[in-house]
Design an enzyme around this catalytic site. Structure first.
Site, PDB file in Angstrom:
ATOM      1  N   ASP A 229      89.217  57.566  53.305  1.00 27.29           N
ATOM      2  CA  ASP A 229      88.341  58.274  54.222  1.00 27.29           C
ATOM      3  C   ASP A 229      88.158  59.659  53.590  1.00 27.29           C
ATOM      4  O   ASP A 229      88.906  60.048  52.682  1.00 27.29           O
ATOM      5  CB  ASP A 229      88.919  58.362  55.626  1.00 27.29           C
ATOM      6  CG  ASP A 229      87.834  58.742  56.644  1.00 27.29           C
ATOM      7  OD1 ASP A 229      86.760  59.219  56.226  1.00 27.29           O
ATOM      8  OD2 ASP A 229      88.065  58.574  57.849  1.00 27.29           O
TER       9      ASP A 229
HETATM   10  C1  BGC Z   1      84.913  59.777  58.867  1.00 23.50           C
HETATM   11  C2  BGC Z   1      84.353  58.520  58.236  1.00 23.50           C
HETATM   12  C3  BGC Z   1      83.089  58.849  57.496  1.00 23.50           C
HETATM   13  C4  BGC Z   1      83.408  59.912  56.446  1.00 23.50           C
HETATM   14  C5  BGC Z   1      82.222  60.336  55.628  1.00 23.50           C
HETATM   15  C6  BGC Z   1      85.041  60.920  57.886  1.00 23.50           C
HETATM   16  O1  BGC Z   1      85.325  62.104  58.569  1.00 23.50           O
HETATM   17  O2  BGC Z   1      86.176  59.490  59.438  1.00 23.50           O
HETATM   18  O3  BGC Z   1      84.106  57.551  59.212  1.00 23.50           O
HETATM   19  O4  BGC Z   1      82.543  57.713  56.908  1.00 23.50           O
HETATM   20  O5  BGC Z   1      83.906  61.069  57.115  1.00 23.50           O
HETATM   21  O6  BGC Z   1      81.358  61.098  56.377  1.00 23.50           O
END
Ligand code: BGC
Length: 757
Positions: A229
């Site tokens: 993530d």
């Molecule tokens: C989120 C993800 C997301 C990623 C990219 C993170 O903060 O948890 O779900 O895909 O950011 O934006």
């Protein structure tokens, strides 16, 4: 593309660079070898592609794109084909925008209604989660664009999501929190998986070999690449060793040098780097080599699809007959959401919607509608002037449709809710309007369940969730009966927050959250406790009625490796054509391991014309009857009777039939000095080893000679039987006389373990 050949031409530096992003949204490429840099981008309820400055919280603008209903609503469609269609639409826009992977869907289980990101997750049930996630993945990937199944795993709250550690027993992990991912991986075959921010048992998901390698790759056969993530990488080298392939966004060049040094110093095997690079390149070329020549993409068509999806996902929670509305008469639309619908949630999934249809706008082509704002969406306090205007309008109108819901400030990525209530100003307005009107319909815009203290007072409640950019049109279609509502709840609406099983243990203390409610998540808890809920899992009304009949099983026994076919007839006994969601639950009907009262193991959605009957078919195999046995580290179906329940909801079971599962091998009993005689007796053949000892014990405890009566009669026999059954082997050293020595016990243990091999 010959990936191995390509890797053999790459320098160690080039390979290391592939495991670390180029920037916020791109992977690195290697120009001299023709490896392009590709983009991954957020979704998953539409495409969020940032053209300019990047951030992962949805703060900066992205290209205009259609916003579909978010996962919470989508799951209520219980419709694999519909979700697949949404996936295809997402695939098309990704092809158009040259995005190789869309970051989603999210398959985390809704442990608490408070999780700020529940609107992005499908359900409290892992079977439904897995089926809907798989359909989403298959839809996107049919367009040769990848998905990133996220957040793997146990990211069930936003509170301290980047540092908290989940404590959860293995059976609960497998049956509840991993099962949805498992189904989505095995059936949907996502091109990538995104790990969660949190720790599990003290180990970050991004560095968790058990999760990323043993379970995901070895057990489930995942063949794509794993990524962090955004910002979830803590130790890059530990991550790579654990099975993490790509860190996002870029960690900078230092991280690449770190990998090179780790390989050179022998801390990291180059073969591990090669394998990670191979996984990335495989997926990267799967995208670039299959680019759509002329992507079929139109914002208008997708807007239209979004309206259909919202319609088919909405859930009619209450209707005393007031709906559908007639278009004549005076109709009031009250509440700021009628004019500005809340159609999506905040954070990384936030889409720059290409077009928004409000209910007010859509209704004007159907009926004469008057509007009053009623409240401010960004405030809790009552605005007396707005309230008075709204009450006056309701008083003058035949029917009032009140648009209520959660404002953005109440639920979002990044934080959790602290209560389940609507803002006070909205509750106050609903009460005031009910006091002057006996015809009130409440339309809800929320991403997660709310308490509904007004449920008995109003005449109808229509749950639209965060229904995407065309939600206003869909609401009007349903209110005025252009189509019948046909969604059902993918989660329970409890009476109040305190009833939720995680209530006492959410969101944990400091950086630890203990999932003490275990398996009993969602309806598994409410059913076990026989609790009254506001609206149960699987519940939803229609403008017609359905009768279920003629439940048939292909057999009354199921050999454990066989397949059971279940069919049932559904008749539309009302006057309008509509879709019905038929649910299949399995309930154990024998004495065995403790398990939830019933669990969803099948669902089908079927259109039935008025007066007509359709047959619905389910196929069940071993897994539907299994629980996760931690001793054998596998799924296990106990032999015995199970009830197949067919229901219109989890609390509206219409038909049942019994089936006997047979042929499961007996579970081995690992005998030690602590094993009870009762458990030993269950081992086939144990009698030959412990028979004489048992007879001896019967005499010691019975205290009577052969043929003599026990002084306490039958209850004495039962007590003796129980006492012996619960006695561990080691206790016999005190009761079975001098011959039962340590040596004799050891020999017996060996013999009992040997007969089970
Ligand atoms: C989120 C993800 C997301 C990623 C990219 C993170 O903060 O948890 O779900 O895909 O950011 O934006």
């Amino acid at each position: 593309m010959d990936i191995n050949n390509l890797i053999s031409q790459m320098t160690l530096e080039e390979k290391a660079s592939m495991l670390n992003g180029l920037d916020f949204w791109h992977l690195k490429g290697v120009e001299r070898l023709g490896i392009p840099s590709v983009m991954v981008s957020d979704g998953p309820h539409g495409l969020r592609k940032q053209a300019e400055s990047a951030d992962h919280l949805g703060l900066n603008a992205s290209v205009p794109a259609p916003a579909f209903p978010t996962a919470a609503g989508l799951a209520c469609s219980f419709d694999r084909d519909l979700v697949n269609e949404v996936g295809q639409a997402l695939g098309d826009i990704c092809q158009e925008e040259n995005v190789s992977v869309i970051l989603g869907p999210g398959a985390n289980i809704k442990r608490s209604p408070l999780c700020g990101r529940n609107f992005e997750y499908f359900s409290e049930d892992p079977f439904l989660t897995g089926e809907i996630a798989a359909a989403h993945i298959q839809g996107v990937q049919s367009k040769n664009v990848g998905t990133s199944l996220k957040h793997f795993a146990m990211n069930n709250q936003e509170h301290r999501r980047m540092s908290t550690s989940v404590v959860c027993d293995e059976r609960t992990k497998r049956e509840i929190y991993l099962a949805g991912f498992e189904r989505a991986v095995k059936k949907g075959k996502p091109w990538t998986v995104m790990c969660s921010y949190n720790k599990i048992g003290g180990v970050y998901s991004s560095e968790n070999p058990r999760l990323l390698t043993d379970i995901l790759v070895k057990e489930w056969g995942f063949d794509g690449y794993t990524m962090t993530d955004w910002g979830a990488c803590c130790d890059h080298i530990a991550g790579i060793k654990a099975g993490l392939n790509l860190s996002m966004p870029s960690l900078g060049d230092a991280a690449d040098r770190q990998v090179v040094e780790a390989v050179r110093s022998g801390k990291l095997d180059e073969a591990v780097v090669d394998a990670a690079v191979a996984r990335i390149l495989n997926i990267l070329f799967r995208f670039t080599e299959n680019r759509a020549k002329n992507p079929e993409f139109s914002l208008g068509v997708q807007h239209h699809l979004s309206r259909k999806v919202a319609r088919e996902s909405a859930v009619l929670l209450k209707n005393n007959g007031i709906l559908p509305l007639a278009s004549k008469g005076s109709i009031a639309f009250i509440g700021a959401f009628a004019e500005k619908p809340r159609y999506q949630g905040g954070g990384s999934s936030h889409i720059n919607a290409s077009e928004i249809t409000s209910a007010l706008q859509a209704a004007r082509s159907v009926a004469e509608v008057r509007y009053a704002q009623g409240f401010h969406t960004d405030r809790d306090e009552v605005d007396e002037a707005l309230k008075a205007e709204a009450v006056a309008l309701a008083q003058q109108s035949d029917v009032t449709v009140l648009f209520a819901g959660l404002p953005d400030s109440f639920e979002s990525e990044g934080f959790d809710r602290t209560h389940m209530r609507l803002p006070s100003c909205q509750l106050d307005l609903i009460d005031a309007i009910c006091a002057v009107s006996g015809k009130v319909v409440v339309v809800l815009h929320n991403g997660s369940p709310i308490e509904l203290p007004f449920a008995e007072k109003v005449q109808a409640i229509l749950e639209m969730y965060l229904g995407g950019q065309a939600v206003g049109g869909a609401t009007v279609d349903l209110l005025f009966g252009a189509v019948s509502p046909c969604g059902k709840l993918a989660e329970t609406f409890p009476m109040r927050l305190e009833d939720n099983p995680s209530y006492l243990y959410f969101p944990g203390d400091g950086d630890t959250v203990e999932y003490r409610e275990g398996l009993y998540v969602g309806y598994r808890w409410y059913d076990a406790k026989n609790m009254t809920v506001r609206y149960p899992f699987g519940y939803g009304l229609s403008y017609t009625t359905f009768e279920y009949s003629n439940l048939r099983l292909s057999g009354d026994t199921l050999p454990v490796d066989g397949e059971l076919t279940v069919t049932v007839d559904v008749t539309n006994t009302g006057r309008v054509g509509a879709k019905e969601i038929v649910q299949l639950y399995i309930a154990s009907a024998h004495k065995g391991v403790s398990r939830p009262v019933q669990e969803l193991k099948g669902f089908e959605k079927v259109y039935v014309a008025p007066g007509k009957t359709e047959t619905v078919t389910f196929k069940l195999c071993k897994r539907a009857f299994s629980y996760y046995n931690v001793d054998i580290a596998d799924w296990y179906a106990e032999n015995g009777a199970y009830e197949v329940r067919i229901g219109a909801s989890s609390r509206d079971i219409r038909l049942t039939a019994l089936v006997n599962v047979t042929g499961s091998p007996a579970l081995p009993v690992r005998v030690t000095g602590d094993t009870t005689l009762g458990d030993i007796r269950s081992i086939p053949g144990a009698e030959t080893v412990i028979g004489p000892l048992l007879q001896q014990m019967a005499q010691v405890f019975g205290g009577q000679g052969e043929g003599e009566e026990n002084a306490m009669g039958e209850s004495g026999d039962a007590m003796m039987e129980a006492m012996i059954g619960y006695m561990p082997l080691h206790a016999l050293k005190s009761f079975a006389g001098e011959t039962f020595t340590d040596d004799a016990m050891r020999q017996m243990i060996d013999a009992l373990n040997a007969i089970q091999k």
